[in-house]
Design a protein around this motif. Structure first.
Motif, PDB file in Angstrom:
ATOM      1  N   TYR A 117       8.145  -3.546   3.575  1.00  0.00           N
ATOM      2  CA  TYR A 117       7.932  -2.169   4.029  1.00  0.00           C
ATOM      3  C   TYR A 117       9.209  -1.459   4.480  1.00  0.00           C
ATOM      4  O   TYR A 117       9.153  -0.331   4.950  1.00  0.00           O
ATOM      5  CB  TYR A 117       6.901  -2.164   5.160  1.00  0.00           C
ATOM      6  CG  TYR A 117       5.571  -2.698   4.692  1.00  0.00           C
ATOM      7  CD1 TYR A 117       4.729  -1.923   3.888  1.00  0.00           C
ATOM      8  CD2 TYR A 117       5.166  -3.990   5.007  1.00  0.00           C
ATOM      9  CE1 TYR A 117       3.522  -2.422   3.431  1.00  0.00           C
ATOM     10  CE2 TYR A 117       3.953  -4.490   4.545  1.00  0.00           C
ATOM     11  CZ  TYR A 117       3.146  -3.704   3.764  1.00  0.00           C
ATOM     12  OH  TYR A 117       1.956  -4.188   3.301  1.00  0.00           O
ATOM     13  N   LEU A 118      10.348  -2.109   4.314  1.00  0.00           N
ATOM     14  CA  LEU A 118      11.604  -1.466   4.704  1.00  0.00           C
ATOM     15  C   LEU A 118      11.934  -0.316   3.755  1.00  0.00           C
ATOM     16  O   LEU A 118      11.783  -0.460   2.544  1.00  0.00           O
ATOM     17  CB  LEU A 118      12.755  -2.481   4.673  1.00  0.00           C
ATOM     18  CG  LEU A 118      12.766  -3.565   5.733  1.00  0.00           C
ATOM     19  CD1 LEU A 118      13.924  -4.526   5.474  1.00  0.00           C
ATOM     20  CD2 LEU A 118      12.860  -2.973   7.124  1.00  0.00           C
ATOM     21  N   PRO A 119      12.405   0.803   4.307  1.00  0.00           N
ATOM     22  CA  PRO A 119      12.855   1.880   3.423  1.00  0.00           C
ATOM     23  C   PRO A 119      14.146   1.467   2.715  1.00  0.00           C
ATOM     24  O   PRO A 119      14.811   0.509   3.119  1.00  0.00           O
ATOM     25  CB  PRO A 119      13.082   3.052   4.381  1.00  0.00           C
ATOM     26  CG  PRO A 119      13.274   2.440   5.717  1.00  0.00           C
ATOM     27  CD  PRO A 119      12.528   1.147   5.715  1.00  0.00           C
ATOM     28  N   GLU A 120      14.509   2.195   1.693  1.00  0.00           N
ATOM     29  CA  GLU A 120      15.677   1.843   0.883  1.00  0.00           C
ATOM     30  C   GLU A 120      16.979   1.803   1.680  1.00  0.00           C
ATOM     31  O   GLU A 120      17.892   1.073   1.316  1.00  0.00           O
ATOM     32  CB  GLU A 120      15.822   2.822  -0.282  1.00  0.00           C
ATOM     33  CG  GLU A 120      14.751   2.655  -1.327  1.00  0.00           C
ATOM     34  CD  GLU A 120      14.922   3.632  -2.474  1.00  0.00           C
ATOM     35  OE1 GLU A 120      16.004   4.214  -2.626  1.00  0.00           O
ATOM     36  OE2 GLU A 120      13.951   3.798  -3.226  1.00  0.00           O
TER      37      GLU A 120
ATOM     38  N   GLY B 170      18.486  -2.639   5.117  1.00  0.00           N
ATOM     39  CA  GLY B 170      18.544  -3.934   4.454  1.00  0.00           C
ATOM     40  C   GLY B 170      17.823  -5.018   5.233  1.00  0.00           C
ATOM     41  O   GLY B 170      17.634  -4.909   6.439  1.00  0.00           O
ATOM     42  N   VAL B 171      17.438  -6.058   4.536  1.00  0.00           N
ATOM     43  CA  VAL B 171      16.759  -7.198   5.159  1.00  0.00           C
ATOM     44  C   VAL B 171      17.624  -7.812   6.254  1.00  0.00           C
ATOM     45  O   VAL B 171      17.103  -8.294   7.266  1.00  0.00           O
ATOM     46  CB  VAL B 171      16.397  -8.260   4.087  1.00  0.00           C
ATOM     47  CG1 VAL B 171      15.794  -9.494   4.714  1.00  0.00           C
ATOM     48  CG2 VAL B 171      15.458  -7.675   3.060  1.00  0.00           C
ATOM     49  N   ASP B 172      18.957  -7.757   6.081  1.00  0.00           N
ATOM     50  CA  ASP B 172      19.868  -8.323   7.074  1.00  0.00           C
ATOM     51  C   ASP B 172      19.817  -7.572   8.404  1.00  0.00           C
ATOM     52  O   ASP B 172      20.324  -8.055   9.409  1.00  0.00           O
ATOM     53  CB  ASP B 172      21.297  -8.346   6.541  1.00  0.00           C
ATOM     54  CG  ASP B 172      21.805  -6.963   6.171  1.00  0.00           C
ATOM     55  OD1 ASP B 172      21.012  -6.140   5.674  1.00  0.00           O
ATOM     56  OD2 ASP B 172      23.004  -6.708   6.392  1.00  0.00           O
ATOM     57  N   GLN B 173      19.164  -6.412   8.440  1.00  0.00           N
ATOM     58  CA  GLN B 173      19.048  -5.652   9.678  1.00  0.00           C
ATOM     59  C   GLN B 173      17.825  -6.069  10.505  1.00  0.00           C
ATOM     60  O   GLN B 173      17.650  -5.603  11.621  1.00  0.00           O
ATOM     61  CB  GLN B 173      18.998  -4.151   9.370  1.00  0.00           C
ATOM     62  CG  GLN B 173      20.322  -3.636   8.834  1.00  0.00           C
ATOM     63  CD  GLN B 173      20.263  -2.167   8.476  1.00  0.00           C
ATOM     64  OE1 GLN B 173      20.028  -1.824   7.331  1.00  0.00           O
ATOM     65  NE2 GLN B 173      20.453  -1.322   9.469  1.00  0.00           N
TER      66      GLN B 173
ATOM     67  N   GLU C 202       9.223 -11.970   8.894  1.00  0.00           N
ATOM     68  CA  GLU C 202      10.336 -11.293   8.224  1.00  0.00           C
ATOM     69  C   GLU C 202       9.962 -10.956   6.771  1.00  0.00           C
ATOM     70  O   GLU C 202      10.249  -9.858   6.288  1.00  0.00           O
ATOM     71  CB  GLU C 202      11.574 -12.180   8.265  1.00  0.00           C
ATOM     72  CG  GLU C 202      12.813 -11.547   7.669  1.00  0.00           C
ATOM     73  CD  GLU C 202      14.007 -12.483   7.737  1.00  0.00           C
ATOM     74  OE1 GLU C 202      14.991 -12.106   8.362  1.00  0.00           O
ATOM     75  OE2 GLU C 202      13.930 -13.592   7.151  1.00  0.00           O
ATOM     76  N   ALA C 203       9.302 -11.882   6.098  1.00  0.00           N
ATOM     77  CA  ALA C 203       8.881 -11.658   4.714  1.00  0.00           C
ATOM     78  C   ALA C 203       7.878 -10.502   4.629  1.00  0.00           C
ATOM     79  O   ALA C 203       7.911  -9.715   3.679  1.00  0.00           O
ATOM     80  CB  ALA C 203       8.275 -12.934   4.130  1.00  0.00           C
TER      81      ALA C 203
END
Length: 82
Positions: free
Chosen positions: A17-20, A23-26, A11-12
């Protein structure tokens, strides 16, 4: 390293690399890298490289082809660590 620790480590790696618009919660076990998390293919390659470094494993092309979801990635990591 326990399953929960492996998940948190993965997860870290992914969150970098997540786009804006994501969210991390997704991030969840069934999250699809390209379709749900909107990670582009270039960043997916970066994730693979980071996974190799973090878990001290080598991923082959067929492993990368099978890595569609977070759960897939964890299964591949588990198999390589076994």
């Amino acid at each position: 390293m326990q399953k929960e620790e492996r998940y948190k480590a993965l997860e870290a790696i992914i969150k970098v690399y997540l786009p804006e618009d994501v969210g991390v919660d997704q991030i969840g076990p069934d999250s699809h890298f390209l379709q749900e998390l909107n990670i582009n293919s270039a960043h997916l390659v970066d994730i693979v490289l980071d996974v190799e470094d973090a878990f001290n494993i080598r991923l082959e092309n067929e492993d990368m082809d099978q890595m569609q979801t977070v759960r897939d990635a964890l299964a591949i990591i588990d198999r390589k660590l076994a």
